[in-house]
Design a protein around this motif. Structure first.
Motif, short mmCIF file in Angstrom:
data_model
loop_
_atom_site.label_atom_id
_atom_site.label_comp_id
_atom_site.label_asym_id
_atom_site.label_seq_id
_atom_site.Cartn_x
_atom_site.Cartn_y
_atom_site.Cartn_z
N PHE A 94 0.83 -1.20 0.00
CA PHE A 94 0.00 0.00 0.00
C PHE A 94 0.87 1.26 0.00
CE2 PHE A 94 -2.80 3.13 2.15
CZ PHE A 94 -3.84 3.12 1.25
N ILE A 95 1.94 1.24 0.78
CA ILE A 95 2.84 2.40 0.84
C ILE A 95 3.57 2.58 -0.49
CG2 ILE A 95 4.91 3.32 1.96
CD1 ILE A 95 3.97 2.03 4.55
N ILE A 96 3.97 1.48 -1.10
CA ILE A 96 4.68 1.58 -2.39
C ILE A 96 3.77 2.24 -3.44
CG2 ILE A 96 5.56 0.20 -4.32
CD1 ILE A 96 6.72 -1.73 -2.27
N GLY A 97 2.49 1.86 -3.45
CA GLY A 97 1.56 2.48 -4.39
C GLY A 97 1.47 3.98 -4.18
N ALA A 98 1.54 4.42 -2.91
CA ALA A 98 1.48 5.86 -2.62
C ALA A 98 2.77 6.56 -3.05
CB ALA A 98 1.24 6.07 -1.13
N LEU A 99 3.91 5.91 -2.82
CA LEU A 99 5.18 6.53 -3.19
C LEU A 99 5.30 6.73 -4.70
CD1 LEU A 99 7.60 4.61 -0.79
CD2 LEU A 99 6.90 6.99 -0.63
N PHE A 100 4.66 5.85 -5.46
CA PHE A 100 4.67 5.99 -6.91
C PHE A 100 3.50 6.85 -7.41
CE2 PHE A 100 7.60 2.45 -6.63
CZ PHE A 100 8.46 2.67 -7.69
#
Length: 670
Positions: free
Chosen positions: A251-257
């Motif tokens: 979920f965090i990776i999706g936000a970072l991208f």
């Protein structure tokens, strides 16, 4: 010499749009009709970003559901066989915990809609959930408090074990309260409300969202439960804990991208509802106003807009124009109407959830003493619930890829209310099948003399002893579990979509939480029914600790009868329900809902959705002024090039669009 066809004509733009959207349909597994839909301009990278955002959200939900069902699926037998609770008490404790899991979403929904926004609520409560899962795992690993199946009490005492265990169980219930109402709503936020195409995709997203939930359930009931039974509960609970950590990272990776469309909180919906009810009561003696007489702020000053409807006209009096400092608007009135309008449906669906619970709560008990052989191995009694997942997966695919296109093609699309009612009917069939199976099991027990042999073995006889195994295969339970899965696709997904789409855009987390609240209320009702039945039959318990005795069949018949009455009430309510109209316009001048934006990227501020109101207001006014200037330039015949929606209509690109575009880009700083 042949004439060269001009580039970017309106016809070419429309053809390109169709090709792009057909490609996106294939990516989502949806067969949507392009003809007849509104001609939305295709934003750069819209297709790719939308697909990746939904894939990331669905992946997060898959891991979270694996964690939840890794706990819930085998918990009844764990409480009975490892912790040492009697069957009826274990059932009641599990029902209360499950109800709490579906009650706490009210907290998360309020925080998401009024304070933090959905993204931050999901992230913060996911961390709380993870620590709850980690604690439950450690209870079954640390020697001082680890319960031992059939063994002595742990060194710290079974009381300490129970206390720590339930503390962490309810911590997961709190964490779940922030995730459950927000994840599906957050997924729905990725689609444009103003686009008929994307509304179709959103409906399909909810189908596949539920599909992913049940993939997690399938892995939990087949793999995780098997590990719990054969390798121990420390490892068995540790596996979903690890997967949940993976869900948080994904979920965090999706936000970072910057994959997500993150809508800011719109303020407390309860405050707006209260203002409407208070205003309607204060103006109750005034004449009923006409729709065009209702107060509505200028376009662009509200984050969302709702069309006027003729239901609950008495509430329109709240929006009578006055000199009040902050008058009630027509949209706020319609928001309240929409919310109150789903309440009768809410009550009916609570009855469905009450009758849904016994299949999963009670069937594992007789299943534990049935013939559980599969080849040379024995499957855990709870693992047969994978049939429920198969029912969901099969029905989602068949419904979304066959039934929906077929009904749309013949001009008879299935409404959300009809879909929900169909689920009621299928669940009645599931309860009847469970009752018939139990009737046959009791008859077989009597015919084979199992009861006499058990009584002759003395008071220390164990019903789980292989010599008392009942000569009926556990695979007969496949039928009720499968039918419940079919029922879920109709009622649960239909309810999820209805409670998301039929409330305002400012209370969608709250709407989703009310869908989950039906599960909580239904489970509390199921627990209350369990207690009432146990109190009414103290000598001959229906839900007996030893499945050789009791009347499990009567209990299923009782629930089937209650649900049949509930279906009759639901039909009467659904026939009077009217869906809210859709306003096919963007919510604000800078098209906030389609802009790909990640709140996590704004690391300079902790709560961007709270502190951005003044900057958002400034940009709204600048964008509105740019649009007015654009209209004036277009009317005066300003030169330009065909592009986007202007090419679609054959108009010119307005000269004020440059300032408007700069304002949109400025939002990255908000």
């Amino acid at each position: 010499m042949a004439r060269q066809k001009p580039e970017d004509t309106p016809q070419d733009a429309r053809a390109k749009s169709k090709d792009e959207f057909k490609s996106l349909d294939r990516d989502f597994g949806v067969k949507a009709e392009v003809e007849g839909l509104d001609d939305d301009p295709i934003l750069p990278h819209r297709k790719r970003m939308l697909f990746l955002a939904c894939a990331c959200i669905l992946g997060n939900e898959l891991c979270e559901r694996l964690a939840y069902y890794g706990l819930q699926t085998n918990m009844g037998l764990y409480l009975k066989k490892v912790i040492g609770y009697p069957a009826d008490q274990a059932s009641q404790l599990l029902q209360v915990w499950k109800a709490t899991v579906y009650l706490t979403p009210l907290i998360g929904a309020y925080l998401a809609d009024a304070v933090m926004g959905r993204f931050w609520v999901i992230l913060v409560f996911s961390i709380i959930y993870f620590f709850g899962m980690l604690g439950i795992t450690l209870v079954n690993v640390i020697p001082a408090i680890k319960p031992i199946k059939g063994g002595p009490e742990p060194p710290a005492g079974i009381g300490a074990t129970k206390g720590v265990f339930w503390a962490f169980m309810y911590l997961t219930a709190l964490g779940s309260g922030g995730i459950k109402p927000c994840v599906s709503s957050f997924g729905g936020d990725q689609f444009k409300e103003s686009s008929a195409r994307e509304r179709k995709w959103r409906s399909s997203f909810f189908n596949w969202f539920y599909f992913v939930i049940n993939i997690g359930s399938l892995v939990a009931s087949t793999v995780v439960v098997g590990v719990q039974e054969n390798k121990g509960y420390g490892i068995g609970f540790g596996i979903p804990t690890i997967f949940f950590a993976v869900a948080i990272v994904a979920f965090i990776i999706g936000a970072l991208f910057k994959l997500y469309t993150c809508l800011p909180a719109e303020g407390s919906p309860f405050t707006r509802i209260w203002r409407v009810l208070k205003g309607a009561f204060a103006n109750r003696k005034q004449a009923l106003p006409q729709p065009n007489e209702l107060y509505e702020p200028p376009a662009g000053s509200l984050a969302f807009e709702m069309a006027h409807t003729n239901r609950m006209r008495a509430l329109d009096k709240a929006a009578i124009k006055s000199d009040a400092e902050k008058p009630v608007s027509r949209t706020e009135v319609e928001e309240t109407k929409a919310f109150l309008g789903i309440m009768p449906l809410f009550l009916c669906i609570c009855i469905y959830q009450m009758a849904y619970d016994p299949i999963f709560t009670l069937l594992p008990y007789p299943g534990d003493v049935m013939d559980r052989r599969m080849g040379n191995t024995e499957i855990p009694a709870s693992s047969i619930s994978f049939a429920n997942t198969f029912g969901v997966l099969f029905t989602v695919v068949f419904y979304d890829l066959v039934v929906v296109p077929l009904t749309n093609k013949i001009g008879r699309p299935i409404s959300m209310t009809f879909r929900i009612g169909l689920g009621f009917f299928v669940l009645i069939l599931a309860l009847i099948s469970a009752a018939l199976i139990e009737m046959s099991r009791y008859k077989l027990v009597r015919q084979t003399g199992l009861v006499d042999r058990f009584l002759a073995a003395g008071p220390d006889a164990d019903p789980l002893d292989p010599k008392f195994t009942q000569p009926m295969s556990i695979w007969v339970q496949f039928v009720p579990y499968f039918l419940v899965g079919v029922s879920e696709v109709f009622t649960n997904i239909g309810t999820m979509e209805l409670f998301y789409t039929q409330v305002s855009e400012g209370m969608r987390s709250l709407g989703t939480s009310f869908y989950l609240l039906t599960v909580a209320v239904g489970t509390y009702l199921a627990s209350a029914l369990n207690i009432i039945v146990a109190s009414a039959s103290p000598v001959d318990l229906w839900v007996a600790d030893n499945p050789l005795f009791g009347h499990y069949d009567w209990y299923f018949w009782l629930n089937a009868g209650i649900l049949a009455v509930g279906l009759g009430i639901y039909i009467l309510v659904a026939r009077t329900y009217t869906e809210k109209p859709v306003i096919n316009v963007d919510k604000d001048p800078f098209n906030r809902e389609t802009k790909v934006h990640s709140e996590l990227a704004n690391v300079s501020r902790v709560w961007p959705s709270i502190n951005s109101s003044s900057r958002m207001s400034e940009l709204r006014q600048r964008s509105k002024a740019s649009m007015i200037s654009s209209r004036g330039s277009a009317m005066s015949g300003a030169p330009g090039h065909l592009h986007g929606s202007d090419a679609k209509h054959g108009g010119m690109l307005p000269t004020g669009a440059g300032q408007f575009s700069r304002d949109v880009r400025d939002l990255d700083q908000v």
